[in-house]
Enzyme design. Sequence first.
Site, mmCIF file in Angstrom:
data_model
loop_
_atom_site.group_PDB
_atom_site.id
_atom_site.type_symbol
_atom_site.label_atom_id
_atom_site.label_comp_id
_atom_site.label_asym_id
_atom_site.label_seq_id
_atom_site.Cartn_x
_atom_site.Cartn_y
_atom_site.Cartn_z
ATOM 1 N N LYS A 88 1.780 -0.056 5.329
ATOM 2 C CA LYS A 88 1.040 0.272 6.575
ATOM 3 C C LYS A 88 2.191 0.842 7.553
ATOM 4 O O LYS A 88 1.880 1.829 8.207
ATOM 5 C CB LYS A 88 0.382 -1.183 7.201
ATOM 6 N N HIS A 145 -21.883 -5.587 -11.880
ATOM 7 C CA HIS A 145 -22.406 -5.344 -10.669
ATOM 8 C C HIS A 145 -22.661 -3.737 -10.594
ATOM 9 O O HIS A 145 -23.925 -3.475 -10.080
ATOM 10 C CB HIS A 145 -21.269 -5.526 -9.655
ATOM 11 N N GLU A 190 -17.208 -6.734 -12.759
ATOM 12 C CA GLU A 190 -17.505 -5.575 -11.486
ATOM 13 C C GLU A 190 -18.461 -4.733 -12.302
ATOM 14 O O GLU A 190 -19.072 -4.027 -11.671
ATOM 15 C CB GLU A 190 -16.190 -4.975 -11.198
HETATM 16 P P1 ADP Z 1 3.256 -3.233 5.558
HETATM 17 O O1 ADP Z 1 3.793 -2.700 6.921
HETATM 18 O O2 ADP Z 1 2.111 -2.907 4.966
HETATM 19 O O3 ADP Z 1 3.837 -4.662 5.371
HETATM 20 P P2 ADP Z 1 5.659 -1.771 4.774
HETATM 21 O O4 ADP Z 1 5.427 -0.312 4.998
HETATM 22 O O5 ADP Z 1 6.665 -2.327 5.563
HETATM 23 O O6 ADP Z 1 4.272 -2.782 4.521
HETATM 24 O O7 ADP Z 1 6.271 -1.557 3.237
HETATM 25 C C1 ADP Z 1 7.595 -2.032 2.943
HETATM 26 C C2 ADP Z 1 8.165 -1.183 2.049
HETATM 27 O O8 ADP Z 1 7.498 -1.219 0.660
HETATM 28 C C3 ADP Z 1 8.239 0.165 2.348
HETATM 29 O O9 ADP Z 1 9.587 0.491 3.286
HETATM 30 C C4 ADP Z 1 8.467 1.126 1.181
HETATM 31 O O10 ADP Z 1 9.604 0.908 0.737
HETATM 32 C C5 ADP Z 1 7.471 0.348 0.083
HETATM 33 N N1 ADP Z 1 6.192 0.693 -0.084
HETATM 34 C C6 ADP Z 1 5.262 0.160 0.246
HETATM 35 N N2 ADP Z 1 3.950 0.828 0.249
HETATM 36 C C7 ADP Z 1 4.431 2.085 -0.498
HETATM 37 C C8 ADP Z 1 3.955 3.184 -0.845
HETATM 38 N N3 ADP Z 1 2.462 3.555 -0.767
HETATM 39 N N4 ADP Z 1 4.701 4.107 -1.473
HETATM 40 C C9 ADP Z 1 6.098 3.862 -1.479
HETATM 41 N N5 ADP Z 1 6.729 3.089 -0.999
HETATM 42 C C10 ADP Z 1 5.935 1.859 -0.606
HETATM 43 ZN ZN ZN Z 2 -19.176 -10.429 -8.201
#
Ligand code: ADP
Ligand code: ZN
Length: 648
Positions: free
Chosen positions: A225, A446, A443
């Site tokens: 996120k 469903h 699933e």
């Molecule tokens: P959240 O905010 O959802 O807890 P983060 O954005 O802090 O998660 O994610 C932590 C780390 O995990 C990122 O800095 C990245 O290195 C890795 N990561 C998570 N999701 C992805 C993704 N979709 N693609 C590449 N790296 C990812």
């Molecule tokens: Zn179910």
Amino acid sequence: MNQNEPNPEKNNNFFNKNPLIAFILFSIVIIVLFKAVIGDDSDLAGKINGQNITRTQEITYADLKRLIREKQVEKVSIGQTYIRAIGNDGNGNVAYTTRTVGYDESLIKMLDDNKINYVGFSESNWFTEMFGWLFPFLIIIAIWMFFAGRMQKSMGGGILGMGNSKKLINSEKPKTKFDDVAGAQEAKEEVLEIVDFLKFPDRYVELGAKIPKGVLLVGSPGTGKTLLAKAVAGEAEVPFFSVSGSSFIEMFVGVGAARVRDLFEQAKKDAPSIIFIDEIDAIGKSRAAGGMMGGNDEREQTLNQLLAEMDGFGTDTPIIILAATNRPEILDPALLRPGRFDRQVLVDKPDYQGRIDILNVHVKGVKQDADVDLEEIARLTAGLAGADLANIVNEAALLAGRKSQKTVRQTDMREAVERAIAGLSKKSRRIDEKEKRIVAYHESGHALLAETTKGAKKVSKVSIVPRGLAALGYTLNTPEENKYLMQRHELWAEVDVLLGGRAAEEVFIGEISTGAANDLERSTDIIKAMVQMYGMSDVAGLMVLEKQRNTFLGGGMTQGREYSDKMAEDMDTFIKRSLQEHYEEVKKRLEEYRGAIENIVELLYAKENISGDQVREIIEAFEIENGIETKLEPKKNIPSSPKTVIDE
Ligand code: ADP
Ligand code: ZN
């Protein structure tokens, strides 16, 4: 567009870090300044007498008396500890000072007799007096600040929170791009337009369009996120102000609100810009869900300030607030109203392909052996989030380093997976192969029922990627149009779809699991509501047994039964019998479509996420092949962006 750098906190200097030293230095400067302005006591005496003093001279008490007797002094000032006299010894005015020797009546008499003017004076002035009072307090405050400052250091702030809050607000101009976010295709598409708003705000403002203000990013920890929010800022090339919801909640009431004010002030200065609030649930927890603490003033003030700030700037100000949470359901409804966080973007855990993509992003900086097979790693890591995968790659590199290898090998990767999984909390757990198989059949059951039952909501996505703690998989649908009414056959169709999961486990796996608890609860509730509220059964006829609640189909709490025991018994029998009858029907349908289910499961097992269209294609092909009259509804546009979960 704004080319200004978003003033990062560069003056993070010595004094900000050492408030105690700063305070002491400040006090010393103040004292010295006062001393310089007011001067010391001997001058004070001279000024009282309005004389220009050229010299001061210390004399004995006896000498003073002699000078008085000889009329060598003109004016005398008598204090509690000092006596001063102004005289002229021929070389200019002299201020004589001497110590008093207790109360001396003869001195006064002598002055009177010699007709010398005299006054009494208070040796302390308002400043020294005040300072004498204040000094101990200032010392106490300084010590308190010192310790409180230490306590807060771990939280990243100083005690003078309001002044220092800028430190907690991270400001940067991220270089992150959408390419750095792997896998989260749907989420990326949804935030794409935000980039456009930020890049070309005028386009929208001129049209009179209202730029959205708040977007809630919903997903488990580590799903990217923060990364996605940064990528939005990076793509739009705007400053990114980030703050964590939990850092707003300090021990001093009012600090959080001041911080929110600061945050928006900075963001407005650098607009267009993005504000990112991580863990918004820390401030946005619903007041009703306040828990045992009762009210939390600080949180409420902070929340109110946030709401006020969001309402405060016009929709023509290109600031977009992205907030992250994994528990949107506990947020205060006030936060979710139109004009606030009225959009939600799901940031799901990655599916198989998503995991491969994420691994690929993270192995870029790592020297790999030729035997590294990311597909195998992706298969081993079903259910893990992006952050876990990033950790695994790093852990593998560390392992290889420890063994003095030149490259990272597949064995290191596998070992890293095992280590990561051992260290994971229950929240983020890997789904093993056996569970994955059960969930896939469940699933698919469903999904098949949803597609082949008249009146059921159609499928838009089926997933066996776990979401949250409870849901191991889900089937999503979107009602084709907004519905305010449901017909009887539609309610029964919903019951059938819900029962499809359990039935598939029984038919295809041969043993039932605990995975259907929620489905069974919901189907029971539907039938109960048909009896009690909607007059849709023979049991109660048109008689209402339960007054309507606000919640749709929610049986909810009862305030004492208003019907007979016999009625209750009949109702229980009816619900149980109906569930059983429908369950048998559902099982028959699954038997009939056995091959289709197997195909759906196979695809689902491989891809982890499949679309409603893929489900319909498989069913259609199966029906044609087996000469079954189609139960699919004529093709309609079923939106690809599903919003409702029909099963968890
Ligand atoms: P959240 O905010 O959802 O807890 P983060 O954005 O802090 O998660 O994610 C932590 C780390 O995990 C990122 O800095 C990245 O290195 C890795 N990561 C998570 N999701 C992805 C993704 N979709 N693609 C590449 N790296 C990812
Ligand atoms: Zn179910």
